[in-house]
Design an enzyme around this catalytic site. Structure first.
Site, PDB file in Angstrom:
ATOM      1  N   GLU A 116       0.861  -1.191   0.000  1.00 29.22           N
ATOM      2  CA  GLU A 116       0.000   0.000   0.000  1.00 29.22           C
ATOM      3  C   GLU A 116       0.890   1.231   0.000  1.00 29.22           C
ATOM      4  O   GLU A 116       1.899   1.242   0.701  1.00 29.22           O
ATOM      5  CB  GLU A 116      -0.848   0.034   1.287  1.00 29.22           C
ATOM      6  CG  GLU A 116      -1.718  -1.175   1.497  1.00 29.22           C
ATOM      7  CD  GLU A 116      -2.098  -1.359   2.979  1.00 29.22           C
ATOM      8  OE1 GLU A 116      -1.854  -0.451   3.793  1.00 29.22           O
ATOM      9  OE2 GLU A 116      -2.633  -2.430   3.292  1.00 29.22           O
ATOM     10  N   LYS A 118       2.406   4.537   1.185  1.00 27.68           N
ATOM     11  CA  LYS A 118       2.475   5.074   2.544  1.00 27.68           C
ATOM     12  C   LYS A 118       2.103   6.546   2.492  1.00 27.68           C
ATOM     13  O   LYS A 118       2.856   7.380   1.990  1.00 27.68           O
ATOM     14  CB  LYS A 118       3.880   4.898   3.114  1.00 27.68           C
ATOM     15  CG  LYS A 118       3.996   5.315   4.560  1.00 27.68           C
ATOM     16  CD  LYS A 118       5.333   4.870   5.118  1.00 27.68           C
ATOM     17  CE  LYS A 118       5.471   5.146   6.593  1.00 27.68           C
ATOM     18  NZ  LYS A 118       5.329   6.542   6.954  1.00 27.68           N
ATOM     19  N   ASP A 120       1.432  10.234   3.626  1.00 24.79           N
ATOM     20  CA  ASP A 120       2.041  11.130   4.597  1.00 24.79           C
ATOM     21  C   ASP A 120       0.947  11.987   5.235  1.00 24.79           C
ATOM     22  O   ASP A 120       0.783  13.147   4.916  1.00 24.79           O
ATOM     23  CB  ASP A 120       3.068  12.005   3.871  1.00 24.79           C
ATOM     24  CG  ASP A 120       4.037  12.637   4.832  1.00 24.79           C
ATOM     25  OD1 ASP A 120       3.950  12.343   6.038  1.00 24.79           O
ATOM     26  OD2 ASP A 120       4.872  13.430   4.382  1.00 24.79           O
ATOM     27  N   TYR A 227      -6.669   1.283   6.310  1.00 31.47           N
ATOM     28  CA  TYR A 227      -5.637   0.322   5.928  1.00 31.47           C
ATOM     29  C   TYR A 227      -5.263  -0.731   6.966  1.00 31.47           C
ATOM     30  O   TYR A 227      -4.402  -1.564   6.727  1.00 31.47           O
ATOM     31  CB  TYR A 227      -4.367   1.033   5.475  1.00 31.47           C
ATOM     32  CG  TYR A 227      -3.798   2.032   6.471  1.00 31.47           C
ATOM     33  CD1 TYR A 227      -3.389   1.628   7.736  1.00 31.47           C
ATOM     34  CD2 TYR A 227      -3.657   3.375   6.131  1.00 31.47           C
ATOM     35  CE1 TYR A 227      -2.861   2.538   8.636  1.00 31.47           C
ATOM     36  CE2 TYR A 227      -3.125   4.290   7.027  1.00 31.47           C
ATOM     37  CZ  TYR A 227      -2.734   3.865   8.277  1.00 31.47           C
ATOM     38  OH  TYR A 227      -2.222   4.763   9.163  1.00 31.47           O
ATOM     39  N   LYS A 315      10.832   3.356   2.448  1.00 30.44           N
ATOM     40  CA  LYS A 315      10.723   4.808   2.298  1.00 30.44           C
ATOM     41  C   LYS A 315      11.367   5.263   0.997  1.00 30.44           C
ATOM     42  O   LYS A 315      12.408   4.744   0.587  1.00 30.44           O
ATOM     43  CB  LYS A 315      11.419   5.494   3.472  1.00 30.44           C
ATOM     44  CG  LYS A 315      10.770   5.204   4.819  1.00 30.44           C
ATOM     45  CD  LYS A 315       9.732   6.220   5.173  1.00 30.44           C
ATOM     46  CE  LYS A 315      10.371   7.368   5.896  1.00 30.44           C
ATOM     47  NZ  LYS A 315       9.443   8.143   6.704  1.00 30.44           N
ATOM     48  N   CYS A 408      22.304  44.918   9.356  1.00 35.09           N
ATOM     49  CA  CYS A 408      20.913  44.565   9.096  1.00 35.09           C
ATOM     50  C   CYS A 408      20.446  45.256   7.814  1.00 35.09           C
ATOM     51  O   CYS A 408      20.563  46.478   7.703  1.00 35.09           O
ATOM     52  CB  CYS A 408      20.045  44.988  10.273  1.00 35.09           C
ATOM     53  SG  CYS A 408      18.287  44.809   9.963  1.00 35.09           S
ATOM     54  N   CYS A 411      17.451  47.936   9.017  1.00 37.52           N
ATOM     55  CA  CYS A 411      17.673  49.144   9.818  1.00 37.52           C
ATOM     56  C   CYS A 411      19.122  49.604   9.791  1.00 37.52           C
ATOM     57  O   CYS A 411      19.448  50.667  10.313  1.00 37.52           O
ATOM     58  CB  CYS A 411      17.220  48.928  11.255  1.00 37.52           C
ATOM     59  SG  CYS A 411      18.296  47.834  12.181  1.00 37.52           S
ATOM     60  N   CYS A 426      20.486  40.985  14.015  1.00 38.96           N
ATOM     61  CA  CYS A 426      20.462  42.440  13.998  1.00 38.96           C
ATOM     62  C   CYS A 426      20.424  42.917  15.439  1.00 38.96           C
ATOM     63  O   CYS A 426      19.654  42.412  16.250  1.00 38.96           O
ATOM     64  CB  CYS A 426      19.216  42.910  13.244  1.00 38.96           C
ATOM     65  SG  CYS A 426      18.716  44.588  13.631  1.00 38.96           S
ATOM     66  N   CYS A 432      14.560  48.460  15.129  1.00 34.55           N
ATOM     67  CA  CYS A 432      14.546  47.858  13.791  1.00 34.55           C
ATOM     68  C   CYS A 432      13.103  47.575  13.391  1.00 34.55           C
ATOM     69  O   CYS A 432      12.410  46.792  14.028  1.00 34.55           O
ATOM     70  CB  CYS A 432      15.370  46.575  13.778  1.00 34.55           C
ATOM     71  SG  CYS A 432      15.277  45.701  12.201  1.00 34.55           S
TER      72      CYS A 432
HETATM   73  S1  IVH Z   1       0.058   0.366   8.905  1.00 32.32           S
HETATM   74  C1  IVH Z   1       0.892  -1.556  12.964  1.00 32.32           C
HETATM   75  N1  IVH Z   1      -0.391   1.272   6.490  1.00 32.32           N
HETATM   76  O1  IVH Z   1       2.817   5.375   8.560  1.00 32.32           O
HETATM   77  C2  IVH Z   1       0.861  -0.971  11.601  1.00 32.32           C
HETATM   78  N2  IVH Z   1       0.557   2.756   8.067  1.00 32.32           N
HETATM   79  O2  IVH Z   1       5.442   5.147   9.782  1.00 32.32           O
HETATM   80  C3  IVH Z   1       0.418   0.431  11.592  1.00 32.32           C
HETATM   81  N3  IVH Z   1       0.898   5.023   7.220  1.00 32.32           N
HETATM   82  O3  IVH Z   1       1.703   5.329  11.880  1.00 32.32           O
HETATM   83  C4  IVH Z   1       0.533   1.195  10.365  1.00 32.32           C
HETATM   84  N4  IVH Z   1       0.136   4.676   5.200  1.00 32.32           N
HETATM   85  O4  IVH Z   1       0.459   6.829  10.151  1.00 32.32           O
HETATM   86  C5  IVH Z   1       0.084   1.549   7.719  1.00 32.32           C
HETATM   87  N5  IVH Z   1      -0.882   1.960   4.328  1.00 32.32           N
HETATM   88  C6  IVH Z   1      -0.423   2.236   5.540  1.00 32.32           C
HETATM   89  C7  IVH Z   1       0.046   3.504   5.873  1.00 32.32           C
HETATM   90  C8  IVH Z   1       0.533   3.737   7.165  1.00 32.32           C
HETATM   91  C9  IVH Z   1       0.642   5.562   6.034  1.00 32.32           C
HETATM   92  C10 IVH Z   1       1.485   5.751   8.341  1.00 32.32           C
HETATM   93  C11 IVH Z   1       0.788   5.550   9.672  1.00 32.32           C
HETATM   94  C12 IVH Z   1       1.839   4.940  10.558  1.00 32.32           C
HETATM   95  C13 IVH Z   1       3.089   5.446   9.928  1.00 32.32           C
HETATM   96  C14 IVH Z   1       4.286   4.616  10.300  1.00 32.32           C
END
Ligand code: IVH
Length: 678
Positions: A116, A118, A120, A227, A315, A408, A411, A426, A432
């Site tokens: 899946e 990830k 942010d 998820y 990552k 600065c 000023c 400054c 200023c």
């Molecule tokens: S599973 C025990 N699935 O990433 C497993 N986390 O770095 C819990 N996150 O705290 C997380 N997409 O906020 C999972 N598809 C995904 C995710 C995901 C984003 C975030 C989540 C987690 C953090 C960990």
């Protein structure tokens, strides 16, 4: 530096950064810098296990913010994920899984995964009881989170009821996020209203979810991808993939890019595909999460520390681009810091158009030797403002080396760099204009006076027009109502609204007032500490005025602030300038009520009266007093029937005898330290 010191330093830094990131949704540093510091801490702890403390940064998953929201304990803790940064790391993960489960090479090849993106964003937990949505919480510290039910109800991705086949009690985990487009729109609105824009979509999502008024959340188009599972009163499925399909059927949104991966060998193809699509996605992703598909294997693998053994986050590196640096400009901040900002030819970095980048400070420019007109490589790690990685070699002749100003630019005062500090400042103080304006902007900001409609833009406008030159003038703006109405962009309604918003803030809490002054190193947290300790404005101000170096007040101040020294010195310095005190008094005269702060009710020494006698060897008397007061106790000098506790230092004399005569409770210094939780 010896490992123990470096470890202690990292603990302090990480907890401050955690607080800024999770508690205030306003990170102080980039994710990459944070990760590096955390990594260093983990390595130190691996080499020196004795340094690790329970509840320390390595154990923590986010922090528990000081919260206006109710707290709620998760039925199953919300943990985090371990990271890898490429194929090698991933193979290591698979081998660990294999070793733990005792798999043969063949068994290893047969493992199925679910992949899946990830997201942010910020993770939340949704609780359903008898198929009705009853509660939504943030992750908080992983054990308990904040109750944001009303806000989550405004999300279209949160079904309020589930079909009959759903278990009686169910926790569902997912990620709340804001799309890139909605994020940019929101920031534009914020800037129009004069509110500081959010650094990245993640902070914007967190800030939007943690609104006290759900109607505000409703107007922020947040989305949710479901998820993972938390608690479930009966099993939903045998595999994670089936679980995701069930979630879809129940009305949740599952990321459409999620895939079942039949063999570990198919993983690189998936990674490449997502990496290619990444910048075109309408939301920020920082990697891919791989989870073992078989839930019975997940159960066998369980957790190690703060992360499951059955999942890993792969990552991605931050997104990069190249563009031309048009000009380096120096901005002067609230505390006089000269910050170089690079103006860039607009460029798309990972789906966001950027035209500015931070250069941090003088040394950074020196190190990277960036010059006006250079072609530079940029990197955006989630934030809108990217970092400059360096200059790209080109055959074009370059401009002259950049010379950092020693005066600065606003000023003209000398700009000094204190030995050992990275920042040049400054020295103009309140002479200023830049510092004056920045302080005013800070004063009306969200965490301070929070005056709706009076943001950066209007402050700059009113300062230039001469209406607001110092804080007290904000509350005298109504005297300029007539001329204000004649200005471009101001009408009857907007002026009325603004003046009403200002009037509403004539009543303010002491903590907000202290924070609003913008004294260096006095952030929200320190302002709260001061407010709680001194209770009333007058108490605080008088104590500050009399706190000069070498006095007992100054020492006590150091102790109140916990880490002490540098912070106390900033307060002493601020109050030693007469015009600061005059400006503060002028502001005070405009305010109606300054709400006093109650002594901390959670202090476990609340209501106790303590007497210290004799010589303490591990702390000074003022420090002991400050600690006792912070825990809610009252400290007096003489022993009487009303005394609840007498702390006996070395060579305690007549007071010790009197305590014994009265049959009072006594402890020695070590006992006192235990009592104070030291
Ligand atoms: S599973 C025990 N699935 O990433 C497993 N986390 O770095 C819990 N996150 O705290 C997380 N997409 O906020 C999972 N598809 C995904 C995710 C995901 C984003 C975030 C989540 C987690 C953090 C960990």
């Amino acid at each position: 530096m010896i490992p123990a010191d470096r470890h202690a330093e990292l603990e302090v830094l990480l907890s401050r950064w955690d607080e800024a990131y999770h508690g205030k949704d306003d990170p102080e540093i980039s994710d990459a810098e944070y990760d590096a510091a955390r990594q260093e801490l983990l390595q130190l702890e691996e080499a020196h296990p004795e340094l690790k403390r329970e509840g320390g940064a390595s154990d923590r998953v986010g922090t528990m913010p000081d919260s206006a929201f109710g707290k709620h304990r998760h039925l199953v803790p919300m943990l985090s994920l371990d990271n890898v940064f490429g194929a090698e790391g991933f193979d290591g993960f698979v081998s660990r899984v294999g070793r733990f489960l005792g798999l043969t090479e063949e068994g290893l090849q047969a493992l199925q995964f679910v992949a899946e993106p990830k997201i942010d964003g910020l993770s939340i937990s949704l609780t359903y009881e008898n198929r009705k949505f009853v509660r939504g919480t943030t992750r908080g510290n992983g054990i308990e989170g904040e109750d944001v039910t009303a806000n989550l109800l405004t999300l279209k991705d949160v079904p309020s009821t589930l079909p009959n086949d759903a278990p009686d009690v169910l926790e569902i985990r997912g990620e709340v996020f804001l799309s890139k487009k909605n994020f940019l729109d929101l920031n534009e609105q914020q800037e129009k209203r004069g509110i500081k824009p959010f650094a990245n979509p993640r902070n914007a999502a967190a800030g939007s979810l943690r609104q006290l008024d759900p109607e505000i959340t409703r107007n922020r188009p947040l989305s949710l991808f479901a998820y993972a599972q938390g608690y479930s009163s009966s099993p939903v499925s045998e595999t994670h993939w089936e679980y995701l399909e069930t979630l879809r059927r129940w009305g949740f949104t599952v990321n459409p890019l999620s895939e079942r991966i039949e063999h570990a060998r198919d993983i690189p193809t998936y990674v490449e595909k997502i990496a290619r699509e990444r910048s075109g996605l309408d939301y920020d992703i920082d990697g891919i999460v791989f989870k073992l598909n078989d839930l019975s294997l997940q159960e066998r693998l369980g957790f190690a520390g703060r992360a499951p053994r059955w999942a890993i986050a792969w990552k991605f590196p931050a997104e990069q681009a190249m563009t031309r640096l048009l000009k380096i400009e120096i901005q002067v901040g609230r505390t006089g810091a000269l910050t170089p900002v690079a103006h860039l030819e607009p460029v798309n970095v990972g789906g966001v158009i950027v035209s500015r980048a931070t250069l941090h400070n003088e040394d950074e420019i020196e190190r990277k030797d960036v010059r006006d007109g250079d072609l530079v490589r940029l990197q955006r790690a989630g934030d809108v403002i990217p970092q400059i990685l360096g200059v790209v070699e080109s055959d074009k002749p370059r401009g002259p080396r950049y010379v950092f100003p020693d005066h600065c630019p606003v000023c003209g005062s000398l700009a000094e760099r204190v030995h050992g500090e990275a920042v040049r400042r400054c020295t103009g103080g309140l002479t200023c204009e830049a510092q004056v304006v920045e302080r005013l902007i800070h004063m009306v900001s969200r965490a301070a006076f929070d005056i709706d409609g009076l943001g950066e833009r209007s402050i700059r406008e009113f300062h230039a027009a001469g209406y607001i030159l110092k804080p007290g003038d904000i509350f005298r703006l109504k005297n300029h109502q007539d001329t204000l109405l004649k200005r471009d962009g101001w009408g009857q309604l907007s002026v009325e609204n603004l003046l009403r918003a200002i009037e509403e803030r004539r009543t303010i809490s002491l903590a907000r007032l202290i924070f609003g002054l913008g004294i260096r190193r006095i952030g929200e947290r320190n302002a709260q500490l001061l407010a709680r300790h001194y209770g009333t404005f007058e108490n605080w101000r008088d104590a500050m005025v009399s706190a000069q170096s070498g006095t007992e007040e100054r020492d006590a101040l150091g102790s109140i602030m916990g880490v002490g020294g540098a912070i106390a010195d900033e307060l002493v310095a601020f109050f030693s300038e007469e015009h600061n005190v005059a400006t503060l008094n002028d502001l005070r005269s405009e305010l109606h009520t300054i709400e006093t702060e109650a002594a901390p009710s959670d202090g476990h020494l609340s209501g106790k009266t303590i007497v210290f006698t004799g010589t303490l060897t591990t702390m000074t008397r003022p420090e002991a007093k400050a600690i006792a007061e912070r825990l809610g106790a009252q400290v007096t000098d003489s022993v009487s029937k009303k005394t609840s506790l007498v702390v006996l230092g070395e060579k305690a004399g007549s007071k010790a005898k009197k305590a014994a005569d009265l049959g009072l409770e006594t402890v020695d210094e070590a006992g006192w330290r235990t009592l104070a939780g030291l």
